[in-house]
Design a protein around this motif. Structure first.
Motif, PDB file in Angstrom:
ATOM      1  N   PHE A  93       0.875  -1.556  -0.561  1.00  0.00           N
ATOM      2  CA  PHE A  93       0.001   0.051  -0.248  1.00  0.00           C
ATOM      3  C   PHE A  93       1.154   1.118   0.020  1.00  0.00           C
ATOM      4  O   PHE A  93       2.012   1.466   0.390  1.00  0.00           O
ATOM      5  CB  PHE A  93      -0.896  -0.332   1.298  1.00  0.00           C
ATOM      6  CG  PHE A  93      -1.984  -0.400   1.592  1.00  0.00           C
ATOM      7  CD1 PHE A  93      -2.662  -1.607   0.580  1.00  0.00           C
ATOM      8  CD2 PHE A  93      -2.050  -1.313   2.423  1.00  0.00           C
ATOM      9  CE1 PHE A  93      -3.285  -2.246   0.212  1.00  0.00           C
ATOM     10  CE2 PHE A  93      -2.529  -3.118   2.174  1.00  0.00           C
ATOM     11  CZ  PHE A  93      -3.331  -3.473   1.626  1.00  0.00           C
ATOM     12  N   ASN A  94       0.595   2.129  -0.995  1.00  0.00           N
ATOM     13  CA  ASN A  94       1.050   3.827  -0.863  1.00  0.00           C
ATOM     14  C   ASN A  94       0.273   4.210  -0.060  1.00  0.00           C
ATOM     15  O   ASN A  94       1.059   5.797  -0.369  1.00  0.00           O
ATOM     16  CB  ASN A  94       1.494   4.017  -1.984  1.00  0.00           C
ATOM     17  CG  ASN A  94       0.432   4.103  -3.301  1.00  0.00           C
ATOM     18  OD1 ASN A  94      -0.734   4.041  -2.732  1.00  0.00           O
ATOM     19  ND2 ASN A  94       0.623   4.334  -4.480  1.00  0.00           N
ATOM     20  N   SER A  95      -0.618   4.366   0.399  1.00  0.00           N
ATOM     21  CA  SER A  95      -1.448   5.632   0.675  1.00  0.00           C
ATOM     22  C   SER A  95      -2.167   4.677   1.860  1.00  0.00           C
ATOM     23  O   SER A  95      -2.572   3.848   2.115  1.00  0.00           O
ATOM     24  CB  SER A  95      -2.145   5.978  -0.576  1.00  0.00           C
ATOM     25  OG  SER A  95      -3.463   5.886  -0.944  1.00  0.00           O
ATOM     26  N   ILE A 124      -8.410  -3.133  -0.354  1.00  0.00           N
ATOM     27  CA  ILE A 124      -8.652  -2.009   0.267  1.00  0.00           C
ATOM     28  C   ILE A 124      -8.073  -2.492   2.170  1.00  0.00           C
ATOM     29  O   ILE A 124      -9.142  -3.814   2.131  1.00  0.00           O
ATOM     30  CB  ILE A 124      -9.273  -0.647   0.576  1.00  0.00           C
ATOM     31  CG1 ILE A 124      -9.392  -0.587  -1.047  1.00  0.00           C
ATOM     32  CG2 ILE A 124      -9.668  -0.498   1.839  1.00  0.00           C
ATOM     33  CD1 ILE A 124     -10.701   0.926  -1.225  1.00  0.00           C
ATOM     34  N   ALA A 125      -7.903  -2.226   2.622  1.00  0.00           N
ATOM     35  CA  ALA A 125      -7.455  -2.889   4.097  1.00  0.00           C
ATOM     36  C   ALA A 125      -7.830  -1.762   5.352  1.00  0.00           C
ATOM     37  O   ALA A 125      -7.359  -0.904   5.715  1.00  0.00           O
ATOM     38  CB  ALA A 125      -5.693  -3.291   4.200  1.00  0.00           C
ATOM     39  N   SER A 126      -8.260  -2.241   5.793  1.00  0.00           N
ATOM     40  CA  SER A 126      -9.211  -1.467   6.545  1.00  0.00           C
ATOM     41  C   SER A 126      -8.966  -1.641   8.448  1.00  0.00           C
ATOM     42  O   SER A 126      -8.880  -2.466   8.942  1.00  0.00           O
ATOM     43  CB  SER A 126     -10.715  -1.394   7.447  1.00  0.00           C
ATOM     44  OG  SER A 126     -12.024  -0.634   7.593  1.00  0.00           O
ATOM     45  N   VAL A 127      -8.374  -1.548   9.124  1.00  0.00           N
ATOM     46  CA  VAL A 127      -7.336  -1.159  10.749  1.00  0.00           C
ATOM     47  C   VAL A 127      -8.178  -0.515  11.421  1.00  0.00           C
ATOM     48  O   VAL A 127      -8.467   0.471  11.297  1.00  0.00           O
ATOM     49  CB  VAL A 127      -6.302  -0.728  10.017  1.00  0.00           C
ATOM     50  CG1 VAL A 127      -5.598  -1.144  11.969  1.00  0.00           C
ATOM     51  CG2 VAL A 127      -5.495  -1.754   9.546  1.00  0.00           C
ATOM     52  N   ARG A 187      -4.782   2.160   1.230  1.00  0.00           N
ATOM     53  CA  ARG A 187      -5.035   1.756  -0.595  1.00  0.00           C
ATOM     54  C   ARG A 187      -3.886   2.562  -1.382  1.00  0.00           C
ATOM     55  O   ARG A 187      -2.678   2.236  -1.097  1.00  0.00           O
ATOM     56  CB  ARG A 187      -5.785   3.141  -0.948  1.00  0.00           C
ATOM     57  CG  ARG A 187      -7.100   3.163   0.411  1.00  0.00           C
ATOM     58  CD  ARG A 187      -7.159   4.348   0.498  1.00  0.00           C
ATOM     59  NE  ARG A 187      -8.705   4.621   1.174  1.00  0.00           N
ATOM     60  CZ  ARG A 187      -9.779   4.790   0.902  1.00  0.00           C
ATOM     61  NH1 ARG A 187     -10.336   4.738  -0.364  1.00  0.00           N
ATOM     62  NH2 ARG A 187     -11.073   4.983   1.893  1.00  0.00           N
ATOM     63  N   THR A 188      -3.919   1.584  -2.330  1.00  0.00           N
ATOM     64  CA  THR A 188      -3.185   2.085  -3.395  1.00  0.00           C
ATOM     65  C   THR A 188      -3.156   2.617  -4.596  1.00  0.00           C
ATOM     66  O   THR A 188      -3.715   2.534  -5.226  1.00  0.00           O
ATOM     67  CB  THR A 188      -1.884   0.565  -4.108  1.00  0.00           C
ATOM     68  OG1 THR A 188      -1.732  -0.468  -3.007  1.00  0.00           O
ATOM     69  CG2 THR A 188      -1.294   0.671  -5.059  1.00  0.00           C
ATOM     70  N   ILE A 189      -2.513   4.285  -4.531  1.00  0.00           N
ATOM     71  CA  ILE A 189      -3.318   4.790  -5.531  1.00  0.00           C
ATOM     72  C   ILE A 189      -2.414   4.596  -6.839  1.00  0.00           C
ATOM     73  O   ILE A 189      -0.781   4.432  -7.108  1.00  0.00           O
ATOM     74  CB  ILE A 189      -2.729   6.399  -5.485  1.00  0.00           C
ATOM     75  CG1 ILE A 189      -3.658   6.850  -4.131  1.00  0.00           C
ATOM     76  CG2 ILE A 189      -2.690   7.184  -6.700  1.00  0.00           C
ATOM     77  CD1 ILE A 189      -4.232   7.019  -4.753  1.00  0.00           C
TER      78      ILE A 189
END
Length: 197
Positions: A93-95, A124-127, A187-189
């Motif tokens: 992920f970059n953001s 998308i990983a939601s922590v 996320r990854t932009i």
């Protein structure tokens, strides 16, 4: 897995220990640059019913609801949380978008994370840290098709595949919730902007 969302939603409880969660929550509460943004909803500007922050790699600009977000640089705590999320997701992920829900009056309305810069079928990983909150999903083509899951302290929820194209999600207001919750969605932009342009 949630019923009717095969291979698209995975929930991992207790990814972070109680000690880790408490430490990270306190660090993020005090060290993150929180803001209350104005966003466009049905053509008018309103304040978001929560505090937000956007962090990530240089150029990982994110746009939603008529607002453009330039990332702040990663903190030590965010890099640690990201490493755990990446291990579960099997990707990088970059953001990250952070949301601080101050109590049950703070919320997130129905939406999909389907912005063009996330590309097709984003992972998308939601922590989740702090107070548990209910996470609702509904099918775009039939709003009667709904799923719910309680996002607990220290947990991670993965959303992947074409979930964002066919489902919406929300965190509704709740009069029963008194405590604070921090949610981080990694996320990854796909297309990084060139800084200074």
């Amino acid at each position: 897995m949630l019923p009717n969302t095969p291979d698209k939603v995975e929930y991992f409880p207790n990814v972070f220990s109680d000690t880790d969660s408490k430490y990270l929550f306190e660090k993020l509460t005090s060290n993150i640059t929180w803001r209350q943004e104005s966003i466009l909803i049905f053509g008018r500007k309103v304040l978001t019913p929560r505090l937000t922050a956007w962090y990530g790699d240089a150029g990982a600009v994110y746009k939603y609801s008529g607002v453009s977000f330039d990332p702040l640089p990663w903190t030590e705590e965010l890099l640690y949380i990201r490493s755990k999320a990446e291990a579960l997701a099997g990707t990088t992920f970059n953001s990250v978008l952070l949301n601080l829900y101050r109590d049950g009056n703070d919320s997130m309305g129905w939406h999909s994370d389907d912005e063009p810069e996330l590309g097709r079928d984003p992972i998308i990983a939601s922590v989740n840290l702090g107070e548990a909150r209910r996470f609702d999903l509904r099918l775009k083509s039939d709003h009667h098709q709904k799923q719910q899951i309680m996002l607990e302290d220290g947990s991670v929820l993965l959303m992947k595949g074409d979930l964002q194209h066919h489902w919406q999600h929300q965190v509704a207001k709740s009069g029963k919730v008194k405590g604070q919750r921090i949610n981080l969605t990694f996320r990854t932009i796909k297309t990084l902007a060139i800084p200074g342009r």
